[in-house]
Design a protein around this motif. Structure first.
Motif, short mmCIF file in Angstrom:
data_model
loop_
_atom_site.label_atom_id
_atom_site.label_comp_id
_atom_site.label_asym_id
_atom_site.label_seq_id
_atom_site.Cartn_x
_atom_site.Cartn_y
_atom_site.Cartn_z
N UNK B 149 0.96 -1.02 -0.04
CA UNK B 149 -0.01 -0.16 -0.05
C UNK B 149 0.95 1.26 -0.10
N UNK B 150 0.82 2.08 -1.19
CA UNK B 150 1.82 2.89 -1.22
C UNK B 150 1.43 4.37 -1.41
N UNK B 151 1.38 5.31 -0.36
CA UNK B 151 0.73 6.48 -0.22
C UNK B 151 1.27 7.30 -1.36
N UNK B 152 0.43 8.40 -1.96
CA UNK B 152 0.67 9.21 -2.80
C UNK B 152 0.03 10.54 -2.36
N UNK B 153 0.73 11.57 -2.26
CA UNK B 153 0.09 12.99 -1.61
C UNK B 153 -0.94 13.55 -2.76
N UNK B 154 -1.38 14.61 -2.20
CA UNK B 154 -2.55 15.15 -3.31
C UNK B 154 -1.84 15.58 -4.46
N UNK B 155 -0.45 15.77 -4.65
CA UNK B 155 0.05 16.02 -6.16
C UNK B 155 0.51 14.55 -6.69
N UNK B 156 -0.01 13.49 -6.12
CA UNK B 156 0.14 12.20 -6.61
C UNK B 156 1.77 11.81 -6.60
N UNK B 157 2.41 12.37 -5.70
CA UNK B 157 3.81 12.35 -5.50
C UNK B 157 4.22 10.89 -4.60
N UNK B 158 5.22 10.40 -4.73
CA UNK B 158 5.60 9.24 -3.86
C UNK B 158 6.85 9.81 -3.13
N UNK B 159 7.05 9.54 -1.89
CA UNK B 159 8.20 10.09 -1.07
C UNK B 159 8.83 8.89 -0.44
N UNK B 160 9.75 8.33 -1.17
CA UNK B 160 10.36 7.17 -0.83
C UNK B 160 11.14 7.05 0.63
N UNK B 161 11.63 8.04 1.08
CA UNK B 161 12.26 8.13 2.43
C UNK B 161 11.21 8.35 3.38
N UNK B 162 9.98 8.60 3.29
CA UNK B 162 9.05 8.96 4.20
C UNK B 162 7.93 7.93 4.17
N UNK B 163 8.10 6.49 4.08
CA UNK B 163 6.99 5.62 3.56
C UNK B 163 6.48 5.08 4.90
N UNK B 164 5.12 4.83 5.04
CA UNK B 164 4.43 4.41 6.10
C UNK B 164 5.01 3.05 6.42
N UNK B 165 5.54 2.62 7.46
CA UNK B 165 5.94 1.34 7.89
C UNK B 165 4.85 0.21 7.61
N UNK B 166 5.06 -1.07 6.91
CA UNK B 166 4.19 -2.10 6.76
C UNK B 166 4.39 -3.31 7.29
N UNK B 167 3.71 -3.75 8.53
CA UNK B 167 4.21 -4.84 9.31
C UNK B 167 3.13 -6.08 9.32
N UNK B 168 3.42 -7.14 9.51
CA UNK B 168 2.68 -8.48 9.27
C UNK B 168 1.66 -8.22 8.09
N UNK B 169 0.46 -8.54 8.06
CA UNK B 169 -0.51 -8.35 6.96
C UNK B 169 -1.51 -7.14 7.27
N UNK B 170 -0.83 -5.87 7.84
CA UNK B 170 -1.94 -5.06 8.27
C UNK B 170 -1.64 -4.06 7.50
N UNK B 171 -2.73 -3.45 6.49
CA UNK B 171 -2.22 -2.33 5.72
C UNK B 171 -3.16 -1.20 5.91
N UNK B 172 -2.39 0.02 5.98
CA UNK B 172 -2.98 1.18 6.48
C UNK B 172 -3.53 1.93 5.14
#
Lengths: 418, 301
Positions: B149-172
């Motif tokens: 689950x990869x977040x995009x801001x309201x400009x559609x941009x990806x911030x690779x150094x500030x990604x949400x941690x993704x643990x087990x099978x829990x997706x935010x």
């Protein structure tokens, strides 16, 4: 065709650049022939530009621009390789203290952890930290690689000394299955190919151990747990009465005819059918994604848990949790969060911080109640509605939670239910 | 108890189905990004399984550069009709006509980068909160860092150094209005896994993946197909060759390889001994060492 019966093994590697972690992964990929020629050429060119003699194996694992420029690993990176025996997923995590959150992330899905020790330095704080996190996240198998054996003349005593150092501190941990291997990632000794320099070592190479670890029992076989993700109700001819409960089995197995209880309602019924990815089946087990139908019409929705009636989980609103704080903003006292547990979302409040763990000394700090990035603390959490939980030591999927800050929507903490 | 063990393809399948069901549960208006390539076809196949006996509860979105293989478009239209699904087409030509983007200049001009604007415009106009893609972590070094689950801001941009941690099978998947997610259900599959699974499940794919006779020109170490968009250099000539494609992108930049593999079985056998990555024939990735990362930050697939 035999290859299609192969299992998948996920492992994590912890260590810093200095331990030769990237070199080890590069070596595994290189010697198992998992690197393509164009990747090889790219790395050869970069190695030349950086003035290395020969190829710098570490460059295979650097991904982001900043990582390549600074020669550090910032984020968890995933690598893949396949041998005739297994498919492997590596969660490559940075090892510095400020990256505890990445180690915890990589460890959360791993069957095995590789802990790297520099043969010249022996067990250091970082080693303890890595082993502690592997134990905290209940990674079933630990592989301790004593690296850079070439720099201690492949000396057996150096190796056995480190093994006993490690054993003496890890006796405090509850690691079930530990392996020790003397290696040289740089030269390739005991990584994929057996070492010619260490005839005194009669164990397997790292790859051999990875290929033969017994992982079938890593997931609990006893407690049948099925968190409902979504309800399938096809509005079309032939399926008007169909109500399928879709989800992925967290642990154990279910058979058609099994008596099950739906939580939190507590209502019971019998499994009428199980549909797997290939059609109807008689039995399903973890980690399969299936759809169940029940004999009785019960109100079931996302967030509910279907469990075998003989041993259901305990609905609980007060949880004791080992919490790893992941966000740069510290927790505010008595703040409210969204708690996610399997497919269930509720609101939660951190009622009390019981103690923090000093992960370098492996000691409790009873008087430190702040929750800051990379802290691991035991806390008490209260939720608005009951969660159907198991202790994390028994079940990694139904025993884990994350906390989300509704003000930022960021995942701020990960927790293991005590 | 040892019979309770999945092989790796079944486990990857179970994981992808789980991810697709999470998308359905967590988002209001998701789409499958459909390129007509094997990876998006695979995601579609997995979505059919995830929601059976229901229809796939997602619309499909295709970013049409106008530089297509005709076979890809025919395949797309047939599949969409079979699934009785909604197709949203974002047109790069329209973006150009509206002055949102301008064509690259020069001999190696492509419409690859222009797709970013068209994609983000289509996501915004259609109020899409989740775009499901067939991206895989083994494809490229920047993609190795992607979340499911990869977040995009309201400009559609990806911030690779500030990604949400993704643990087990829990997706935010929580997000604010105007933001969206990219979700990659087959993150953990490799090219070989994809081919083995396509073969096992006998999934229909465009004929371009199988060896066929085609008019091509040798450029950048691969066979670029002749098309109305191709401008020949003086020293280049069009030849007839038996080729196939390992990936499908724009007809202008997707290079084929010479091959006799005209059945799925032969393709799988050939891929298993390949010594070059599949994107090695994509000139869009060759522009710099971090070409993919730079495009992804701006909102690329």
């Amino acid at each position: 065709m035999e290859i299609h019966q192969n299992q998948l093994l996920r492992f994590t590697t912890a260590g810093s650049v200095d331990d030769g972690k990237s070199t080890l992964i590069g070596r595994l990929l290189y010697d198992s022939k998992s690197i393509f020629e164009d990747q090889m050429e790219a790395v050869e060119n970069s190695s030349k530009k950086k003035g290395h003699n020969g190829i710098d194996l570490a460059l295979f694992t650097d991904g982001l621009r900043d990582e390549r420029e600074q020669g550090i690993t910032i984020d968890v990176a995933y690598r893949y390789f396949t041998t005739p025996k297994r498919k492997f997923i590596i969660a490559d995590t940075p090892g510095h203290i400020q990256y505890t959150r990445n180690m915890v992330t990589g460890a959360s899905t791993a069957n095995a952890a590789i802990v790297l020790i520099d043969a010249r330095h022996g067990v250091i704080e970082q080693t303890k930290r890595h082993a502690f996190i592997a134990n905290l996240l209940k990674i079933p198998h630990l592989i301790v690689c004593v690296n850079k054996m070439d720099l201690v003349n492949f000396d057996e005593t150096a190796f056995t000394e480190i093994v006993s150092q490690f054993r003496s501190f890890s006796s405090k941990l509850e690691v079930t299955d530990t392996h020790f291997i003397p290696i040289s990632a740089l030269l390739g000794d005991n990584v994929v190919n057996p070492s010619e320099h260490m005839p005194w070592y009669d164990g397997g190479t790292l790859l051999h151990i990875l290929e033969t670890l017994e992982i079938s029992n890593d997931v609990s076989q006893d407690d049948a747990r099925f968190p409902v993700q979504t309800v399938l109700r096809p509005q079309r001819e032939g399926y008007l009465d169909y109500r399928g409960y879709a989800g992925r089995i967290s642990s154990g197995s279910f058979r058609v005819g099994d008596l099950v209880t739906v939580l939190p309602s507590g209502l019971s019924s019998t499994i009428a059918s199980i549909t797997g990815p290939g059609g109807e089946i008689e039995e399903a087990f973890a980690p399969m994604s299936v759809a169940l139908t029940l004999k009785d019409d019960i109100d079931i929705s996302r967030g509910d848990m279907i469990a075998r009636t003989t041993n259901p989980p305990v609905p609980s609103q007060e949880l004791e949790v080992m919490l790893c704080w992941l966000n740069k903003d510290a927790a505010k006292p008595r703040s409210k969060y969204t708690i996610k547990h399997t497919s269930n979302d509720q609101k939660a409040m951190i009622k009390e911080v019981l103690y923090k763990i000093d992960i370098n000394k492996l000691e409790k700090k009873e008087d430190d109640h702040s929750l800051q990035m990379n802290d691991i603390s035991k806390v008490r959490i209260k939720t608005t509605r009951p969660l159907m939980v198991d202790p994390y030591v028994k079940n990694r999927l139904t025993g884990s939670i994350i906390l989300i800050d509704d003000a930022t929507n960021e995942t701020v903490a990960a927790g293991m239910i005590v | 108890m040892s019979s309770h063990s999945l092989n790796y393809l079944d486990e990857l399948e179970a994981e992808a189905i789980y991810v697709l069901r999470e998308v359905h549960a967590q988002f209001q208006n998701p789409v499958i990004l459909f390129s007509g390539g094997k990876d998006s076809i695979l995601v579609t196949h997995l979505a059919k399984k995830a929601f059976y006996p229901c229809k796939i509860p997602f619309a499909f979105m295709h970013v049409d550069t106008g530089h297509n293989f005709p076979e890809t478009i025919a395949f797309r239209d047939q599949l969409i009709a079979e699934l009785d699904a909604e197709l949203i087409v974002g047109s790069v030509q329209e973006s150009i006509d509206q002055g949102r983007v301008s064509e690259e200049k020069g001999k190696h001009a492509t419409r690859n980068a222009l797709q970013i604007t068209t994609l983000l415009d289509a996501i915004e106009e259609n109020r899409i909160d989740c775009a499901i893609g067939g991206g895989r972590r083994d494809e490229e070094k920047a993609r190795a860092k992607e979340r499911f689950f990869s977040h995009r801001d309201d400009f559609g941009q990806w911030d690779p150094k500030n990604q949400r941690p993704e643990l087990w099978h829990i997706f935010n998947g929580q997000h604010f209005e105007g933001e969206h997610f990219r979700v990659f259900p087959i993150s953990n599959w490799t090219e070989m896994d994809v081919w083995n699974y396509i073969k096992r499940e006998n999934i229909a794919i465009p004929s371009l993946y199988l060896a066929h006779e085609r008019e091509v020109v040798w450029r950048n170490d691969s066979w670029i197909p002749a098309s109305e968009f191709l401008k020949l250099d003086e020293n280049e000539t069009i030849e007839q060759r038996k080729i196939r494609f390992r990936t499908l992108g724009d007809i202008t930049i997707t290079g084929g390889i010479e091959s006799d593999s005209d059945t799925l079985e032969k393709v799988v056998a050939e891929v298993s001994v390949m010594r070059h990555t599949e994107r090695g024939n994509r000139s869009d990735d060759k522009r710099s060492e971090t070409a993919m990362e730079d495009r992804k930050k701006q909102g690329y697939f």
